[in-house]
Design an enzyme around this catalytic site. Structure first.
Site, PDB file in Angstrom:
ATOM      1  N   THR A  36       0.829  -1.207   0.000  1.00 52.07           N
ATOM      2  CA  THR A  36       0.000   0.000   0.000  1.00 52.07           C
ATOM      3  C   THR A  36       0.865   1.260   0.000  1.00 52.07           C
ATOM      4  O   THR A  36       0.400   2.320  -0.406  1.00 52.07           O
ATOM      5  CB  THR A  36      -0.887   0.027   1.262  1.00 52.07           C
ATOM      6  OG1 THR A  36      -0.072  -0.334   2.381  1.00 52.07           O
ATOM      7  CG2 THR A  36      -2.036  -0.953   1.156  1.00 52.07           C
ATOM      8  N   GLY A 123      13.112 -10.778   4.712  1.00 50.56           N
ATOM      9  CA  GLY A 123      11.989  -9.850   4.585  1.00 50.56           C
ATOM     10  C   GLY A 123      11.877  -8.910   5.775  1.00 50.56           C
ATOM     11  O   GLY A 123      10.812  -8.369   6.049  1.00 50.56           O
ATOM     12  N   SER A 126      16.642  -5.667   5.901  1.00 49.75           N
ATOM     13  CA  SER A 126      18.038  -5.398   6.248  1.00 49.75           C
ATOM     14  C   SER A 126      18.602  -4.334   5.310  1.00 49.75           C
ATOM     15  O   SER A 126      19.438  -3.527   5.723  1.00 49.75           O
ATOM     16  CB  SER A 126      18.863  -6.678   6.176  1.00 49.75           C
ATOM     17  OG  SER A 126      18.692  -7.298   4.931  1.00 49.75           O
ATOM     18  N   SER A 127      18.133  -4.286   4.067  1.00 49.74           N
ATOM     19  CA  SER A 127      18.699  -3.286   3.145  1.00 49.74           C
ATOM     20  C   SER A 127      18.306  -1.874   3.558  1.00 49.74           C
ATOM     21  O   SER A 127      19.144  -0.972   3.563  1.00 49.74           O
ATOM     22  CB  SER A 127      18.297  -3.576   1.693  1.00 49.74           C
ATOM     23  OG  SER A 127      16.906  -3.478   1.530  1.00 49.74           O
ATOM     24  N   GLU A 159      17.565   2.939  -2.769  1.00 49.68           N
ATOM     25  CA  GLU A 159      17.039   1.619  -3.157  1.00 49.68           C
ATOM     26  C   GLU A 159      16.534   1.657  -4.614  1.00 49.68           C
ATOM     27  O   GLU A 159      16.779   0.741  -5.395  1.00 49.68           O
ATOM     28  CB  GLU A 159      15.902   1.256  -2.198  1.00 49.68           C
ATOM     29  CG  GLU A 159      15.353  -0.129  -2.345  1.00 49.68           C
ATOM     30  CD  GLU A 159      16.044  -1.146  -1.442  1.00 49.68           C
ATOM     31  OE1 GLU A 159      16.604  -0.766  -0.401  1.00 49.68           O
ATOM     32  OE2 GLU A 159      16.016  -2.332  -1.815  1.00 49.68           O
ATOM     33  N   ASP A 171       9.726   0.845   4.795  1.00 47.98           N
ATOM     34  CA  ASP A 171      10.828   0.199   5.516  1.00 47.98           C
ATOM     35  C   ASP A 171      11.780   1.233   6.114  1.00 47.98           C
ATOM     36  O   ASP A 171      12.186   1.133   7.279  1.00 47.98           O
ATOM     37  CB  ASP A 171      11.620  -0.723   4.579  1.00 47.98           C
ATOM     38  CG  ASP A 171      10.730  -1.745   3.900  1.00 47.98           C
ATOM     39  OD1 ASP A 171       9.583  -1.919   4.338  1.00 47.98           O
ATOM     40  OD2 ASP A 171      11.186  -2.377   2.926  1.00 47.98           O
ATOM     41  N   TYR A 221       7.996  -7.333  -7.949  1.00 48.85           N
ATOM     42  CA  TYR A 221       7.619  -6.150  -7.149  1.00 48.85           C
ATOM     43  C   TYR A 221       7.392  -4.956  -8.069  1.00 48.85           C
ATOM     44  O   TYR A 221       6.354  -4.280  -8.010  1.00 48.85           O
ATOM     45  CB  TYR A 221       8.740  -5.845  -6.150  1.00 48.85           C
ATOM     46  CG  TYR A 221       8.417  -4.721  -5.205  1.00 48.85           C
ATOM     47  CD1 TYR A 221       7.840  -4.971  -3.973  1.00 48.85           C
ATOM     48  CD2 TYR A 221       8.667  -3.395  -5.558  1.00 48.85           C
ATOM     49  CE1 TYR A 221       7.530  -3.932  -3.104  1.00 48.85           C
ATOM     50  CE2 TYR A 221       8.353  -2.357  -4.704  1.00 48.85           C
ATOM     51  CZ  TYR A 221       7.787  -2.630  -3.476  1.00 48.85           C
ATOM     52  OH  TYR A 221       7.475  -1.606  -2.623  1.00 48.85           O
TER      53      TYR A 221
END
Ligand code: GLA
Length: 385
Positions: A36, A123, A126-127, A159, A171, A221
């Protein structure tokens, strides 16, 4: 947790000098509200008590020297020559440096050492934790005056540009802005947010790691994101005020998107309904109705699996299994999908027993180890010293 002394000692061994600063930024969980964020919707994440740690110090020249403990590997480059690299882990750092430069801020060379206890590829973002730990540390080291939202945004764009995933803001936002024992109800359009106490009564959060990492995850994705944008552009032709799925109603989808393409319709509908499930779940959490919160999570999983199609057999197996267990009130896949963890709301103290029950069957069916991960909602990025 990784001790400061260990970070300092390793930094000194690798670079031959003392670090000037230690910082950390955590991984995250998300209670509900998946896929979302890049649709201007709502999410309900929080940071966890597992983090990426960095130790940094300035250099006299314009070089950056990096070292990642997990890969036992170094990387060097010049600030004048920041570009995506073949070394995957270095890209998360280079992407952040690039974003800092894009904002016209001057930094000099630095040495940076990276370690952490966020399981990789589970998931748990960590990035994002790497991006935010690096952004946070460099902001402090060079006095760049970015605020926490800026650091989240810098991480997100790193990212996009250096890791090739067109992720939303969830995130990174959770990694820098979380508060201990709370979840963040975040409006991904305005970035307004409120902290909701994570009070689960007799229950606790337990993660089951599938140990599956599908290599197609990032292209799938980006594909989902494109389908959502396509739906928005069709609706926008008739309703020009519509800028994202946040502005789209189910009636608009039925009228405009469904006749054009069923798959785009189903994906867009999922997003609109996931925002509704999040609103329901949030109300339930605020009232202490954990059973209802859990029910919304099960509903979310079914929709993620059969409508948005970002689950996988391993995740479905784990959620279907626990749906039969009275001690579990809610479960679903978490994060981008195609692997990683399920998030489960389980009677306190029952997590290990349940994991021991499922693990042999999971192994037999998929040939994989099931890993149980206990997490607590923790605060976001901070300077350690
Ligand atoms: C990944 C992305 C987030 C979000 C989730 C799905 O974790 O990085 O921005 O889109 O997937 O909710």
């Amino acid at each position: 947790m990784i001790e400061s002394l260990q970070l300092k000692n390793r930094f000194k061994e690798v670079f031959g000098v003392e670090p000037q600063l230690l910082a950390k930024s955590p991984g995250r969980i998300n209670i509900i509200g998946e896929h979302t964020d890049y649709n201007d919707g709502f999410v309900l994440p929080t940071a966890i008590d597992k983090a990426i740690y960095v130790a940094v110090s300035k250099r006299e020249d314009n070089c950056i020297h990096l070292f990642a403990e997990d890969f036992n590997q170094g990387f060097e480059t010049d600030l004048k020559d920041i570009k995506p690299s073949e070394v995957a882990w270095a890209n998360y750092i280079l992407g952040v440096v690039h974003q800092i430069q894009e904002r016209g801020k001057i930094i000099s060379g630095f040495s940076l050492y990276l370690d952490g206890d966020v399981p990789l590829g589970a998931g748990l973002s960590s990035s994002a934790a790497v991006e935010c730990a690096v952004g946070f540390a460099l902001n402090e080291l060079f006095g760049l005056s970015f605020d926490r939202k800026d650091i989240a945004r810098i991480g997100q764009l790193a990212e996009h540009t250096y890791a090739g995933v067109k992720c939303g803001i969830m995130d990174q936002f959770a990694s820098v802005l979380s508060k201990k024992d709370h979840v963040i109800k975040l409006d991904c359009r305005s970035l307004d947010f409120e902290y909701v106490p994570l009070e689960l009564g007799d229950y606790e959060i337990v993660l089951f790691n599938t140990n599956v990492k599908h290599s197609l995850a990032s292209s799938a994705y980006n594909n989902r994101r494109e389908l959502c944008e396509r739906g928005v552009s069709w609706v926008g032709e008739k309703y020009p005020q519509v800028r994202s799925l946040r502005d789209v109603t189910l009636d608009m989808l039925d009228e405009i998107v469904r006749p054009k393409d069923e798959d785009t319709y189903v994906k867009c509908k999922y997003v609109i309904q996931e925002n509704e499930r999040l609103a329901n779940a949030c109300r339930a959490l605020e009232k202490g109705n954990i059973e209802e919160l859990g029910r919304q999570m099960f509903l979310a999983h079914r929709a993620l699996s059969s409508e948005y199609e970002v689950s996988c057999d391993e995740l479905d197996f784990l959620v279907d299994y626990v749906a039969q267990v009275p001690e579990v009130v809610g479960a679903r896949m978490m994060g981008g999908g195609f692997g990683g963890c399920t998030i489960n709301i389980i009677k306190k103290g029952y997590g290990d027993t349940l994991a021991n029950q499922i693990a042999p069957q999971y192994k037999e069916k998929f040939g994989l180890e099931l890993e149980v991960i206990f997490v607590n909602a923790d605060e976001g990025a901070r300077i350690i010293e």
